[in-house]
Scaffold this motif. Structure first.
Motif, PDB file in Angstrom:
ATOM      1  N   THR A  42       1.801   0.758 -50.389  1.00  0.00           N
ATOM      2  CA  THR A  42       2.782   0.052 -49.547  1.00  0.00           C
ATOM      3  C   THR A  42       3.641  -0.888 -50.380  1.00  0.00           C
ATOM      4  N   GLU A  43       3.047  -1.563 -51.329  1.00  0.00           N
ATOM      5  CA  GLU A  43       3.833  -2.445 -52.202  1.00  0.00           C
ATOM      6  C   GLU A  43       4.867  -1.646 -52.987  1.00  0.00           C
ATOM      7  N   VAL A  46       7.740  -0.634 -50.552  1.00  0.00           N
ATOM      8  CA  VAL A  46       8.664  -1.748 -50.292  1.00  0.00           C
ATOM      9  C   VAL A  46       9.664  -1.883 -51.438  1.00  0.00           C
ATOM     10  N   GLY A  60      11.668  -5.104 -44.250  1.00  0.00           N
ATOM     11  CA  GLY A  60      10.521  -5.082 -43.352  1.00  0.00           C
ATOM     12  C   GLY A  60      10.327  -3.692 -42.776  1.00  0.00           C
ATOM     13  N   ARG A 234       6.522  -9.872 -41.815  1.00  0.00           N
ATOM     14  CA  ARG A 234       6.705  -8.511 -42.315  1.00  0.00           C
ATOM     15  C   ARG A 234       7.381  -8.495 -43.693  1.00  0.00           C
ATOM     16  N   PRO A 237       4.377 -10.968 -46.293  1.00  0.00           N
ATOM     17  CA  PRO A 237       3.042 -11.087 -45.689  1.00  0.00           C
ATOM     18  C   PRO A 237       2.044 -11.802 -46.599  1.00  0.00           C
ATOM     19  N   TYR A 243       2.366  -6.769 -42.751  1.00  0.00           N
ATOM     20  CA  TYR A 243       3.516  -5.881 -42.964  1.00  0.00           C
ATOM     21  C   TYR A 243       3.907  -5.175 -41.664  1.00  0.00           C
ATOM     22  N   ALA A 248      -1.655  -0.393 -39.941  1.00  0.00           N
ATOM     23  CA  ALA A 248      -0.602   0.277 -40.702  1.00  0.00           C
ATOM     24  C   ALA A 248      -0.365   1.695 -40.190  1.00  0.00           C
TER      25      ALA A 248
END
Length: 403
Positions: A42-43, A46, A60, A234, A237, A243, A248
């Protein structure tokens, strides 16, 4: 005799064609949602979402479709009674404004019709007339999926600045991100919304919002926010679940990680834009040829004002609906319906369709759609000009020759 057996093809403007790699990435047991690989993935997502929008600011993620992201933007940017200026070039621009109105925002709409882009001079004039700066945000659709109008985002930003107005600029890129060029920072955008199921090549269900520092500051005084829509946690976080304001969207994230790798790290975003431009030009060339011998025309006359992910067109005397039905039943190809081009239920409503060329699409897919469309026009005795497939193939050959 129907020849629709085999793998069907959706040439509609979302859900788009999805890569097998994306589907395979999603086809696995649910991962740990508290720690480990999903958090790291997820990081990375983003960071790549910022890259795909050319943003260095904030992003977000929401579980929802494009309409949900409209509400995310509205709830964070406005307090009840605040005013928005909506720039409409089709059904989706009008609908974003309706959402804002239903949520308590006062909306002034500049409607540019169904065949023309936004005129920045009218935007500047409207903002200059707003002497008390009641307008808080300008709402703009980059590419209206219904009309295929592509708007000049940088020119609208320049109009806001020329008027000396403090309004923020919010842009709907749901149908354009990953298909048409977009530069969040360079074009002075404050809020941008998009969704997973079009240029990003992932099933529907996840949406994204990009924010400038000014938009984050504005949201601190909004009274329309609720805990779920609030973007504060979001975008920054303290814990992984923040997030998403909860669990998720695990498998969407796994697919998105794969699609963003394909877009950014393998094909490259410049090539993605160029590919969509070439595929769109193939479709336009075919329609130009068909139109020389029948009541067939693209919705937008000027190529510079057309988006590169979807093409809206007219085939008169109900030809659009007849062709769509024939293609699905006889050839296994589904085209998009016309949206907002005529009153539902009227004879004119059957004259409009849309051909999508977004996402994981290549030359043979687009040429195949055009070939089956020509077969349908012929089978249905819909008058049309000759040479459409030759014209599309010539565009394809020229694009490939460029390297």
């Amino acid at each position: 005799m129907s020849l629709s057996q085999g793998r069907s093809y959706l040439a509609i403007p979302g859900p788009s064609a999805m890569p097998d790699r994306v589907l395979a990435a999603m086809h696995r047991p649910a991962p740990n949602i508290y720690e480990g690989a999903l958090v790291t993935t997820t990081e990375t997502i983003v960071a790549k979402l910022k890259r795909v929008a050319f943003s260095t600011q904030h992003v977000g993620i929401y579980i929802g479709n494009g309409h949900a992201l409209w509400e995310a933007a509205i709830s964070n940017l406005f307090s009840r009674g605040d005013k928005a200026l909506s720039l409409a070039t089709g059904q989706f621009g009008l609908n974003w404004a309706r959402h804002a109105g239903a949520m308590g925002v006062a909306v002034e709409t500049l409607d540019f019709g169904l065949k023309s882009p936004v005129d920045p001079s009218r935007v500047e004039a409207a903002l200059r007339a707003d002497k008390s700066h009641e307008i808080k945000v300008v709402l703009l659709t980059h590419l209206d999926t219904a009309t295929s109008v592509l708007n000049d985002v940088a020119a609208v930003r320049a109009a806001i600045d020329a008027a000396g107005h403090p309004a923020l600029l919010a842009v709907d890129c749901i149908a354009s991100l990953g298909c048409d060029e977009f530069r969040f920072d360079a074009w002075g955008v404050d809020v941008m919304v998009a969704a997973s199921q079009k240029g990003l090549m992932v099933p529907p269900g996840v949406g994204f919002i990009w924010l400038s520092d000014k938009a984050v500051a504005r949201s601190k005084t909004s009274d329309l926010r609720t805990p779920y829509w609030d973007w504060t946690q979001r975008i920054a976080p303290d814990y992984f679940y923040q997030y998403f304001a909860g669990t998720a969207p695990t498998h969407h994230l796994l697919g998105l990680a794969e699609s963003l790798t394909m877009i950014l790290d393998e094909e490259g975003i410049d090539h993605v834009w160029a590919r969509h431009k070439a595929l769109a030009a193939m479709v336009w060339a075919a329609f130009d040829a068909w139109g020389k011998g029948g009541d067939i025309a693209l919705n937008i006359a000027e190529p510079a004002h057309r988006g590169h992910s979807v093409t809206a067109a007219r085939i008169g005397n109900g030809g659009a609906d007849r062709l769509r039905s024939w293609l699905e039943a006889e050839a296994g190809v589904t085209l998009g319906i016309g949206l907002g081009m005529a009153e539902p239920g009227t004879p004119e409503a059957a004259d409009f369709l849309r051909v999508a060329h977004m996402g994981h699409v290549n030359a043979h897919m687009t040429l195949g759609v055009l070939a089956t469309m020509e077969a349908g026009l012929t089978a249905l005795d819909i008058p049309h000009g000759a040479g459409a497939l030759d014209a599309a193939a010539a565009v394809c050959a020229a694009a490939c020759a460029k390297g």
